[in-house]
Write a protein that holds these residues in place. Structure first.
Motif, PDB file in Angstrom:
ATOM      1  N   UNK A 164       0.844  -1.196   0.000  1.00  0.00           N
ATOM      2  CA  UNK A 164       0.000   0.000   0.000  1.00  0.00           C
ATOM      3  C   UNK A 164       0.882   1.250   0.000  1.00  0.00           C
ATOM      4  N   UNK A 165       1.979   1.213   0.740  1.00  0.00           N
ATOM      5  CA  UNK A 165       2.877   2.359   0.787  1.00  0.00           C
ATOM      6  C   UNK A 165       3.457   2.664  -0.587  1.00  0.00           C
ATOM      7  N   UNK A 166       3.789   1.651  -1.343  1.00  0.00           N
ATOM      8  CA  UNK A 166       4.377   1.838  -2.660  1.00  0.00           C
ATOM      9  C   UNK A 166       3.365   2.494  -3.594  1.00  0.00           C
ATOM     10  N   UNK A 167       2.087   2.283  -3.380  1.00  0.00           N
ATOM     11  CA  UNK A 167       1.051   2.854  -4.228  1.00  0.00           C
ATOM     12  C   UNK A 167       0.613   4.246  -3.772  1.00  0.00           C
ATOM     13  N   UNK A 168       1.135   4.745  -2.689  1.00  0.00           N
ATOM     14  CA  UNK A 168       0.732   6.051  -2.175  1.00  0.00           C
ATOM     15  C   UNK A 168       1.144   7.146  -3.163  1.00  0.00           C
ATOM     16  N   UNK A 169       0.254   8.094  -3.449  1.00  0.00           N
ATOM     17  CA  UNK A 169       0.560   9.146  -4.439  1.00  0.00           C
ATOM     18  C   UNK A 169       1.782  10.007  -4.106  1.00  0.00           C
ATOM     19  N   UNK A 170       2.180  10.107  -2.845  1.00  0.00           N
ATOM     20  CA  UNK A 170       3.348  10.909  -2.500  1.00  0.00           C
ATOM     21  C   UNK A 170       4.658  10.266  -2.972  1.00  0.00           C
ATOM     22  N   UNK A 171       4.616   8.988  -3.307  1.00  0.00           N
ATOM     23  CA  UNK A 171       5.825   8.315  -3.799  1.00  0.00           C
ATOM     24  C   UNK A 171       6.262   8.928  -5.132  1.00  0.00           C
ATOM     25  N   UNK A 229      11.553  14.857   2.235  1.00  0.00           N
ATOM     26  CA  UNK A 229      11.450  13.393   2.286  1.00  0.00           C
ATOM     27  C   UNK A 229      10.951  12.906   3.644  1.00  0.00           C
ATOM     28  N   UNK A 230      11.449  13.500   4.700  1.00  0.00           N
ATOM     29  CA  UNK A 230      11.002  13.100   6.038  1.00  0.00           C
ATOM     30  C   UNK A 230       9.495  13.325   6.182  1.00  0.00           C
ATOM     31  N   UNK A 231       9.013  14.471   5.726  1.00  0.00           N
ATOM     32  CA  UNK A 231       7.578  14.769   5.813  1.00  0.00           C
ATOM     33  C   UNK A 231       6.771  13.777   4.980  1.00  0.00           C
ATOM     34  N   UNK A 232       7.223  13.521   3.760  1.00  0.00           N
ATOM     35  CA  UNK A 232       6.492  12.595   2.888  1.00  0.00           C
ATOM     36  C   UNK A 232       6.465  11.187   3.477  1.00  0.00           C
ATOM     37  N   UNK A 233       7.567  10.749   4.043  1.00  0.00           N
ATOM     38  CA  UNK A 233       7.600   9.401   4.631  1.00  0.00           C
ATOM     39  C   UNK A 233       6.646   9.285   5.811  1.00  0.00           C
ATOM     40  N   UNK A 234       6.483  10.360   6.549  1.00  0.00           N
ATOM     41  CA  UNK A 234       5.490  10.337   7.621  1.00  0.00           C
ATOM     42  C   UNK A 234       4.072  10.360   7.048  1.00  0.00           C
ATOM     43  N   UNK A 235       3.872  11.142   5.996  1.00  0.00           N
ATOM     44  CA  UNK A 235       2.533  11.276   5.415  1.00  0.00           C
ATOM     45  C   UNK A 235       2.076  10.040   4.636  1.00  0.00           C
ATOM     46  N   UNK A 289       1.127  20.297  -2.255  1.00  0.00           N
ATOM     47  CA  UNK A 289       2.348  20.902  -1.704  1.00  0.00           C
ATOM     48  C   UNK A 289       3.600  20.143  -2.144  1.00  0.00           C
ATOM     49  N   UNK A 290       3.501  18.822  -2.199  1.00  0.00           N
ATOM     50  CA  UNK A 290       4.679  18.046  -2.600  1.00  0.00           C
ATOM     51  C   UNK A 290       5.030  18.309  -4.065  1.00  0.00           C
ATOM     52  N   UNK A 291       4.016  18.450  -4.922  1.00  0.00           N
ATOM     53  CA  UNK A 291       4.287  18.754  -6.330  1.00  0.00           C
ATOM     54  C   UNK A 291       4.803  20.182  -6.498  1.00  0.00           C
ATOM     55  N   UNK A 292       4.299  21.113  -5.706  1.00  0.00           N
ATOM     56  CA  UNK A 292       4.834  22.483  -5.734  1.00  0.00           C
ATOM     57  C   UNK A 292       6.312  22.450  -5.388  1.00  0.00           C
ATOM     58  N   UNK A 293       6.655  21.672  -4.365  1.00  0.00           N
ATOM     59  CA  UNK A 293       8.056  21.558  -3.971  1.00  0.00           C
ATOM     60  C   UNK A 293       8.910  20.992  -5.101  1.00  0.00           C
ATOM     61  N   UNK A 294       8.489  19.885  -5.685  1.00  0.00           N
ATOM     62  CA  UNK A 294       9.289  19.225  -6.726  1.00  0.00           C
ATOM     63  C   UNK A 294       9.418  20.106  -7.969  1.00  0.00           C
ATOM     64  N   UNK A 295       8.322  20.697  -8.406  1.00  0.00           N
ATOM     65  CA  UNK A 295       8.402  21.589  -9.576  1.00  0.00           C
ATOM     66  C   UNK A 295       9.277  22.803  -9.259  1.00  0.00           C
TER      67      UNK A 295
END
Length: 138
Positions: A6-13, A73-79, A91-97
């Motif tokens: 399930x973690x691998x399928x999470x959209x934040x990955x 990464x720390x935030x995403x791993x918690x989320x 927010x994660x896509x804003x960061x990456x872009x």
């Protein structure tokens, strides 16, 4: 706790993997920029490195990918431990872009003011991710 599949399928990955791809691309770019100096491949006719002015910028940008992004990464791993929160994905896509744009500006220009503005957007996106974590844990 969610199952590993399930973690691998999470959209934040996907945003995290995109940032990893950016770092990998920067390593390739740095290798190409250093090739004339280190291996003598791609030198100018006078023996100079045509990428000499870009090499320190690429190197500095690559180093930047292991500073503030660590907190991303720390935030995403918690989320990824919780169901998807739509604004955390935004927010994660804003960061990456923003990191991609930051790389372009840092490597191709000397515009520190613009780079600072883009960094501020990245900075606030990660703070927003951490705000999400804190608000969910209170």
């Amino acid at each position: 706790m969610p199952q590993p599949e399930i973690l691998i399928q999470h959209p934040l990955i996907i945003p995290m993997a995109t940032h990893v791809a950016l770092a990998a691309f920067l390593y390739v770019l740095l290798t190409i920029a250093r090739a004339p100096t280190i291996w003598g491949v791609g030198c100018r006719s006078d023996g100079g490195n045509p990428w000499a002015k870009f090499e320190p910028r690429i190197s500095a940008n690559l180093s930047n990918q292991f500073e503030w992004p660590l907190l991303f990464y720390a935030a995403c791993l918690l989320l990824v431990q919780v169901p998807v929160i739509s604004y955390s994905l935004v927010l994660s896509w804003i960061f990456v872009m923003g990191r991609m744009l930051h790389s372009l500006v840092q490597i191709l220009t000397t515009n520190v003011r613009l780079r600072g503005l883009i960094f501020t957007i990245n900075f606030l996106a990660v703070l927003g991710l951490w705000g999400t974590i804190v608000s969910r844990s209170v």
